[in-house]
Design a protein around this motif. Structure first.
Motif, PDB file in Angstrom:
ATOM      1  N   PRO A  31      57.010  15.474 -42.660  1.00  0.00           N
ATOM      2  CA  PRO A  31      56.807  15.459 -44.106  1.00  0.00           C
ATOM      3  C   PRO A  31      57.924  14.673 -44.792  1.00  0.00           C
ATOM      4  O   PRO A  31      59.090  14.769 -44.402  1.00  0.00           O
ATOM      5  CB  PRO A  31      56.865  16.935 -44.499  1.00  0.00           C
ATOM      6  CG  PRO A  31      56.522  17.678 -43.242  1.00  0.00           C
ATOM      7  CD  PRO A  31      57.090  16.839 -42.130  1.00  0.00           C
ATOM      8  N   ALA A  32      57.564  13.892 -45.804  1.00  0.00           N
ATOM      9  CA  ALA A  32      58.558  13.110 -46.545  1.00  0.00           C
ATOM     10  C   ALA A  32      59.501  14.029 -47.323  1.00  0.00           C
ATOM     11  O   ALA A  32      60.672  13.711 -47.487  1.00  0.00           O
ATOM     12  CB  ALA A  32      57.861  12.131 -47.486  1.00  0.00           C
ATOM     13  N   SER A  33      58.995  15.164 -47.765  1.00  0.00           N
ATOM     14  CA  SER A  33      59.791  16.124 -48.522  1.00  0.00           C
ATOM     15  C   SER A  33      60.580  17.033 -47.582  1.00  0.00           C
ATOM     16  O   SER A  33      60.006  17.682 -46.699  1.00  0.00           O
ATOM     17  CB  SER A  33      58.881  16.984 -49.399  1.00  0.00           C
ATOM     18  OG  SER A  33      59.541  18.143 -49.842  1.00  0.00           O
ATOM     19  N   GLU A  34      61.889  17.078 -47.795  1.00  0.00           N
ATOM     20  CA  GLU A  34      62.724  17.973 -46.986  1.00  0.00           C
ATOM     21  C   GLU A  34      62.320  19.434 -47.203  1.00  0.00           C
ATOM     22  O   GLU A  34      62.342  20.239 -46.284  1.00  0.00           O
ATOM     23  CB  GLU A  34      64.201  17.782 -47.332  1.00  0.00           C
ATOM     24  CG  GLU A  34      65.122  18.559 -46.425  1.00  0.00           C
ATOM     25  CD  GLU A  34      66.594  18.311 -46.722  1.00  0.00           C
ATOM     26  OE1 GLU A  34      67.385  19.236 -46.513  1.00  0.00           O
ATOM     27  OE2 GLU A  34      66.930  17.198 -47.168  1.00  0.00           O
ATOM     28  N   GLY A  35      61.909  19.754 -48.432  1.00  0.00           N
ATOM     29  CA  GLY A  35      61.459  21.114 -48.731  1.00  0.00           C
ATOM     30  C   GLY A  35      60.238  21.502 -47.915  1.00  0.00           C
ATOM     31  O   GLY A  35      60.140  22.631 -47.431  1.00  0.00           O
ATOM     32  N   VAL A  36      59.297  20.573 -47.755  1.00  0.00           N
ATOM     33  CA  VAL A  36      58.104  20.847 -46.950  1.00  0.00           C
ATOM     34  C   VAL A  36      58.492  20.995 -45.480  1.00  0.00           C
ATOM     35  O   VAL A  36      57.993  21.876 -44.779  1.00  0.00           O
ATOM     36  CB  VAL A  36      57.031  19.754 -47.145  1.00  0.00           C
ATOM     37  CG1 VAL A  36      55.859  19.949 -46.185  1.00  0.00           C
ATOM     38  CG2 VAL A  36      56.540  19.747 -48.589  1.00  0.00           C
ATOM     39  N   GLN A  37      59.400  20.158 -45.008  1.00  0.00           N
ATOM     40  CA  GLN A  37      59.871  20.289 -43.626  1.00  0.00           C
ATOM     41  C   GLN A  37      60.456  21.678 -43.395  1.00  0.00           C
ATOM     42  O   GLN A  37      60.118  22.341 -42.409  1.00  0.00           O
ATOM     43  CB  GLN A  37      60.939  19.241 -43.319  1.00  0.00           C
ATOM     44  CG  GLN A  37      60.423  17.845 -43.166  1.00  0.00           C
ATOM     45  CD  GLN A  37      61.534  16.856 -42.829  1.00  0.00           C
ATOM     46  OE1 GLN A  37      62.536  17.218 -42.225  1.00  0.00           O
ATOM     47  NE2 GLN A  37      61.345  15.612 -43.228  1.00  0.00           N
ATOM     48  N   LEU A  38      61.314  22.113 -44.307  1.00  0.00           N
ATOM     49  CA  LEU A  38      61.932  23.433 -44.175  1.00  0.00           C
ATOM     50  C   LEU A  38      60.893  24.542 -44.220  1.00  0.00           C
ATOM     51  O   LEU A  38      60.979  25.516 -43.464  1.00  0.00           O
ATOM     52  CB  LEU A  38      62.986  23.638 -45.269  1.00  0.00           C
ATOM     53  CG  LEU A  38      64.227  22.760 -45.159  1.00  0.00           C
ATOM     54  CD1 LEU A  38      65.107  22.914 -46.406  1.00  0.00           C
ATOM     55  CD2 LEU A  38      65.018  23.099 -43.900  1.00  0.00           C
ATOM     56  N   ARG A  39      59.905  24.400 -45.094  1.00  0.00           N
ATOM     57  CA  ARG A  39      58.853  25.414 -45.202  1.00  0.00           C
ATOM     58  C   ARG A  39      58.069  25.521 -43.907  1.00  0.00           C
ATOM     59  O   ARG A  39      57.775  26.614 -43.418  1.00  0.00           O
ATOM     60  CB  ARG A  39      57.917  25.057 -46.365  1.00  0.00           C
ATOM     61  CG  ARG A  39      56.757  25.995 -46.525  1.00  0.00           C
ATOM     62  CD  ARG A  39      57.218  27.350 -47.059  1.00  0.00           C
ATOM     63  NE  ARG A  39      56.111  28.281 -47.017  1.00  0.00           N
ATOM     64  CZ  ARG A  39      56.139  29.426 -46.359  1.00  0.00           C
ATOM     65  NH1 ARG A  39      57.220  29.825 -45.746  1.00  0.00           N
ATOM     66  NH2 ARG A  39      55.089  30.208 -46.344  1.00  0.00           N
ATOM     67  N   ILE A  40      57.705  24.383 -43.329  1.00  0.00           N
ATOM     68  CA  ILE A  40      56.949  24.403 -42.077  1.00  0.00           C
ATOM     69  C   ILE A  40      57.805  24.959 -40.946  1.00  0.00           C
ATOM     70  O   ILE A  40      57.338  25.781 -40.154  1.00  0.00           O
ATOM     71  CB  ILE A  40      56.384  23.000 -41.748  1.00  0.00           C
ATOM     72  CG1 ILE A  40      55.346  22.598 -42.808  1.00  0.00           C
ATOM     73  CG2 ILE A  40      55.767  22.979 -40.351  1.00  0.00           C
ATOM     74  CD1 ILE A  40      54.824  21.177 -42.675  1.00  0.00           C
ATOM     75  N   ALA A  68      40.183  10.717 -41.212  1.00  0.00           N
ATOM     76  CA  ALA A  68      41.321  10.124 -40.498  1.00  0.00           C
ATOM     77  C   ALA A  68      42.537  10.169 -41.417  1.00  0.00           C
ATOM     78  O   ALA A  68      42.437   9.891 -42.608  1.00  0.00           O
ATOM     79  CB  ALA A  68      41.012   8.688 -40.113  1.00  0.00           C
ATOM     80  N   GLY A  69      43.672  10.541 -40.890  1.00  0.00           N
ATOM     81  CA  GLY A  69      44.909  10.549 -41.665  1.00  0.00           C
ATOM     82  C   GLY A  69      45.015  11.679 -42.659  1.00  0.00           C
ATOM     83  O   GLY A  69      45.816  11.613 -43.596  1.00  0.00           O
ATOM     84  N   ALA A  70      44.243  12.739 -42.488  1.00  0.00           N
ATOM     85  CA  ALA A  70      44.280  13.871 -43.416  1.00  0.00           C
ATOM     86  C   ALA A  70      45.651  14.546 -43.416  1.00  0.00           C
ATOM     87  O   ALA A  70      46.251  14.739 -42.357  1.00  0.00           O
ATOM     88  CB  ALA A  70      43.210  14.890 -43.047  1.00  0.00           C
ATOM     89  N   SER A  71      46.140  14.894 -44.581  1.00  0.00           N
ATOM     90  CA  SER A  71      47.453  15.537 -44.667  1.00  0.00           C
ATOM     91  C   SER A  71      47.443  16.929 -44.033  1.00  0.00           C
ATOM     92  O   SER A  71      48.461  17.360 -43.483  1.00  0.00           O
ATOM     93  CB  SER A  71      47.934  15.610 -46.120  1.00  0.00           C
ATOM     94  OG  SER A  71      46.990  16.245 -46.948  1.00  0.00           O
ATOM     95  N   SER A  72      46.312  17.616 -44.055  1.00  0.00           N
ATOM     96  CA  SER A  72      46.256  18.927 -43.386  1.00  0.00           C
ATOM     97  C   SER A  72      46.414  18.753 -41.873  1.00  0.00           C
ATOM     98  O   SER A  72      47.072  19.567 -41.213  1.00  0.00           O
ATOM     99  CB  SER A  72      44.952  19.656 -43.714  1.00  0.00           C
ATOM    100  OG  SER A  72      43.830  18.911 -43.307  1.00  0.00           O
ATOM    101  N   THR A  73      45.850  17.694 -41.327  1.00  0.00           N
ATOM    102  CA  THR A  73      46.001  17.415 -39.898  1.00  0.00           C
ATOM    103  C   THR A  73      47.429  16.980 -39.590  1.00  0.00           C
ATOM    104  O   THR A  73      48.005  17.368 -38.571  1.00  0.00           O
ATOM    105  CB  THR A  73      44.987  16.347 -39.445  1.00  0.00           C
ATOM    106  OG1 THR A  73      43.664  16.817 -39.743  1.00  0.00           O
ATOM    107  CG2 THR A  73      45.104  16.062 -37.953  1.00  0.00           C
ATOM    108  N   LYS A  74      48.022  16.186 -40.476  1.00  0.00           N
ATOM    109  CA  LYS A  74      49.411  15.774 -40.279  1.00  0.00           C
ATOM    110  C   LYS A  74      50.341  16.982 -40.284  1.00  0.00           C
ATOM    111  O   LYS A  74      51.264  17.066 -39.465  1.00  0.00           O
ATOM    112  CB  LYS A  74      49.831  14.772 -41.347  1.00  0.00           C
ATOM    113  CG  LYS A  74      49.185  13.407 -41.182  1.00  0.00           C
ATOM    114  CD  LYS A  74      49.595  12.456 -42.290  1.00  0.00           C
ATOM    115  CE  LYS A  74      48.948  11.096 -42.139  1.00  0.00           C
ATOM    116  NZ  LYS A  74      49.343  10.174 -43.218  1.00  0.00           N
ATOM    117  N   ALA A  75      50.100  17.929 -41.179  1.00  0.00           N
ATOM    118  CA  ALA A  75      50.920  19.143 -41.226  1.00  0.00           C
ATOM    119  C   ALA A  75      50.737  19.943 -39.934  1.00  0.00           C
ATOM    120  O   ALA A  75      51.709  20.466 -39.370  1.00  0.00           O
ATOM    121  CB  ALA A  75      50.557  19.995 -42.447  1.00  0.00           C
ATOM    122  N   ALA A  76      49.508  20.014 -39.438  1.00  0.00           N
ATOM    123  CA  ALA A  76      49.236  20.726 -38.185  1.00  0.00           C
ATOM    124  C   ALA A  76      49.923  20.041 -37.003  1.00  0.00           C
ATOM    125  O   ALA A  76      50.495  20.701 -36.128  1.00  0.00           O
ATOM    126  CB  ALA A  76      47.734  20.815 -37.948  1.00  0.00           C
TER     127      ALA A  76
END
Length: 178
Positions: free
Chosen positions: A152-161, A12-20
């Motif tokens: 994502p908390a990181s703007e860089g991760v948001q941009l990457r996704i 539950a709450g896995a970051s891979s699932t959150k990214a998906a």
């Protein structure tokens, strides 16, 4: 376009699932139909034989991937590879479901990046005749933080996704036209 996402964590709450889920939201905002198969909720038996295909969860997984125009696979990186839950789910699938479909891979790792799991996913995708998207998403370490809104908390991760999803959708559309 119909897209199926298989989120390969049983936690539950896995970051891979959150990214998906974040990627799914971007796809839905652009009008695509997204079917999320979350292996935390969609439990499958251990793959052992064709008898297991009679299990409703297996039947629905196979049907969802068969009906999809494109696929997203998301996994935590465990011991340098994909999760056992995702590998088990993929064992129930074949070229019948993946043939000539574009596949985007997502990984989340405790270290800096989850490159090993992404490479393992690409090998599996090739073996089931899917087409690996040249872009992939890897979040690691402190980049695995997500806000209450699911972003994502990181703007860089948001941009990457955003970049990877945009590329994936454009390429998938091109492949559908051919």
């Amino acid at each position: 376009m119909k897209i199926v996402i298989i989120a390969g964590s049983t936690r539950a709450g896995a970051s891979s699932t959150k990214a998906a889920r974040y990627a799914a939201g971007l796809m839905q905002e652009q009008g695509h139909e997204v079917n999320m198969v979350d292996l935390h909720q969609h439990r499958l038996p251990i793959y052992c034989s064709d008898d297991a295909v009679q299990v409703p969860e297996v039947i629905s997984l196979r049907q969802a991937v068969l009906e999809a125009n494109a696929i997203v696979l998301s996994t935590p990186e465990y011991h340098g590879s994909i999760s056992g839950a995702l590998k088990n789910a993929l064992d129930f699938l074949s070229a019948e479901q993946f043939d000539s479909k574009l596949v985007l891979s997502i990984s989340s790792a405790g270290g800096a990046v989850g490159v090993n799991s992404l490479q393992h996913l690409q090998t599996i995708v090739r073996n089931v005749h899917g087409i690996n998207c040249p872009e992939w998403i890897s979040v690691g370490g402190a980049q695995r933080e997500f806000g209450p809104d699911g972003a994502p908390a990181s703007e860089g991760v948001q941009l990457r996704i955003h970049h990877a999803v945009k590329y994936f959708l454009e390429l998938a559309q091109k492949l559908l036209k051919d």
